[in-house]
Design an enzyme around this catalytic site. Structure first.
Site, PDB file in Angstrom:
ATOM      1  N   THR A 275     -22.519 -19.140 -54.427  1.00 19.06           N
ATOM      2  CA  THR A 275     -21.600 -19.294 -55.555  1.00 19.06           C
ATOM      3  C   THR A 275     -22.450 -19.564 -56.780  1.00 19.06           C
ATOM      4  O   THR A 275     -23.059 -20.620 -56.917  1.00 19.06           O
ATOM      5  CB  THR A 275     -20.610 -20.445 -55.324  1.00 19.06           C
ATOM      6  OG1 THR A 275     -19.779 -20.131 -54.197  1.00 19.06           O
ATOM      7  CG2 THR A 275     -19.723 -20.650 -56.545  1.00 19.06           C
TER       8      THR A 275
ATOM      9  N   LYS B 233     -14.343 -15.980 -57.351  1.00 21.60           N
ATOM     10  CA  LYS B 233     -14.594 -17.288 -56.740  1.00 21.60           C
ATOM     11  C   LYS B 233     -14.266 -18.408 -57.721  1.00 21.60           C
ATOM     12  O   LYS B 233     -13.772 -19.470 -57.330  1.00 21.60           O
ATOM     13  CB  LYS B 233     -16.058 -17.380 -56.283  1.00 21.60           C
ATOM     14  CG  LYS B 233     -16.461 -18.731 -55.660  1.00 21.60           C
ATOM     15  CD  LYS B 233     -15.656 -19.057 -54.409  1.00 21.60           C
ATOM     16  CE  LYS B 233     -16.000 -20.428 -53.817  1.00 21.60           C
ATOM     17  NZ  LYS B 233     -17.325 -20.473 -53.181  1.00 21.60           N
TER      18      LYS B 233
ATOM     19  N   LYS C  58     -20.731 -28.522 -59.353  1.00 21.10           N
ATOM     20  CA  LYS C  58     -21.559 -27.379 -59.750  1.00 21.10           C
ATOM     21  C   LYS C  58     -20.681 -26.166 -60.011  1.00 21.10           C
ATOM     22  O   LYS C  58     -20.823 -25.477 -61.028  1.00 21.10           O
ATOM     23  CB  LYS C  58     -22.587 -27.089 -58.655  1.00 21.10           C
ATOM     24  CG  LYS C  58     -23.565 -25.963 -58.979  1.00 21.10           C
ATOM     25  CD  LYS C  58     -23.130 -24.618 -58.416  1.00 21.10           C
ATOM     26  CE  LYS C  58     -23.301 -24.553 -56.920  1.00 21.10           C
ATOM     27  NZ  LYS C  58     -22.996 -23.194 -56.366  1.00 21.10           N
TER      28      LYS C  58
END
Length: 293
Positions: A98, A173, A241
């Site tokens: 990711t 995502k 994050k």
């Protein structure tokens, strides 16, 4: 059978690479920054391990990576001894990290210069999804590369879809993480409210889970949230994050994410409580912590 490399054997990559070997029957070479984990993987699954990403990628048809962030990804691809230096012409690099859409586009262009393909393919489903081989994989890239890589990706997935051009997988995502942030906060407040109202939480969930309030988070996390147990998957540090990437991209595109920004700060409070490695359902802990102050 294809010749495949997998770079990054964390809680996600370790079982994903395993499925490429056991379910796919592929010839798999792994690389991990900590060699002991690569040795353990080969002892468990067979295959072989390499000392560098470049060595792992040499001669492979497909190279997978699942690392921490943009800079980790650059390090294992275009950095010194990175996998891109070992790619053969026609190889396809599949990135399950990711990361940002920007780095996906950057590496897509770099791969093209070498006559190779690049697919950004972040996953959803958490550690349990990786261990059970039922991840959702959201891809961005060229359709021809996707069609070649899809049967290999399916070794560890229940859904594999092409979302659009390079970067579209990462953007999808981000949508996933934005949804989760709001859902977990809502569920945290709901369970906290039920407790304060002296309701039986189990009865309450049984009543609402069949209607519009139902979600994966409710089905899989209500009980552990009620019991203040937060050792079940995706860590707060990782979520921060990811939300940071979402908020940065929103700033660049002009999207407004007020709830996401707020929940990101709530996760910062969980970190300040020592919950860096708690799973994302630990948002409820800040509500219960506040009432004890």
């Amino acid at each position: 059978m294809a010749k495949v490399a997998f770079i990054g054997l964390g809680v996600m990559g370790y079982p994903m690479a395993g499925y490429l070997k056991t379910k796919g029957g592929h010839d798999v070479t792994v690389y991990n920054r900590t060699t002991a984990k690569a040795e353990r993987w080969t002892a468990e699954f067979g295959g072989s391990f390499a000392r560098t990403p470049k060595e792992a990628a040499a001669g492979c048809d497909f190279v997978f990576a699942c690392v921490g962030n943009d800079e980790d990804l650059r390090s294992v691809t275009t950095g010194e001894n990175g996998a891109f230096h070992g790619l053969k012409e026609g190889a396809i690099f599949v990135d399950n990290t990711t990361a940002s859409a920007d780095v996906a586009r950057e590496l897509h262009a770099a791969a093209r210069e070498k006559g190779c393909g690049f697919i950004d393919a972040p996953v959803s489903g958490g550690q349990a999804g990786a261990e059970n081989g039922v991840l959702t994989v959201m891809c961005g890239g060229d359709a021809e590369d996707f069609d070649k890589a899809k049967p290999v990706i399916e070794c560890f997935a229940k859904f594999v879809g092409l979302m659009g051009d390079s970067g579209a997988g990462q953007l999808t995502k981000m949508v996933n993480q934005i949804c989760i942030a709001g859902l977990v906060q809502g569920l945290s407040e709901a369970i906290h409210f039920a407790k304060k109202a002296e309701l039986d939480v189990e009865k309450v969930i049984s009543a609402v889970r069949g209607g519009a309030a139902q979600s994966w988070q409710m089905e899989n996390r209500w009980e552990t949230m009620r019991d203040s147990e937060f050792e079940f998957g995706f860590a707060v540090d990782w979520m921060r994050k990811d939300l940071g990437i979402c908020l940065q991209t929103a700033n660049e595109t002009g999207a407004r994410l007020p709830v996401t920004a707020l929940v990101d700060q709530f996760y910062a409070e969980v970190q300040s409580m020592g919950g860096n490695r708690w799973d994302t359902s630990s948002l409820i802990a800040r509500l219960e912590n506040a009432e004890r102050k």
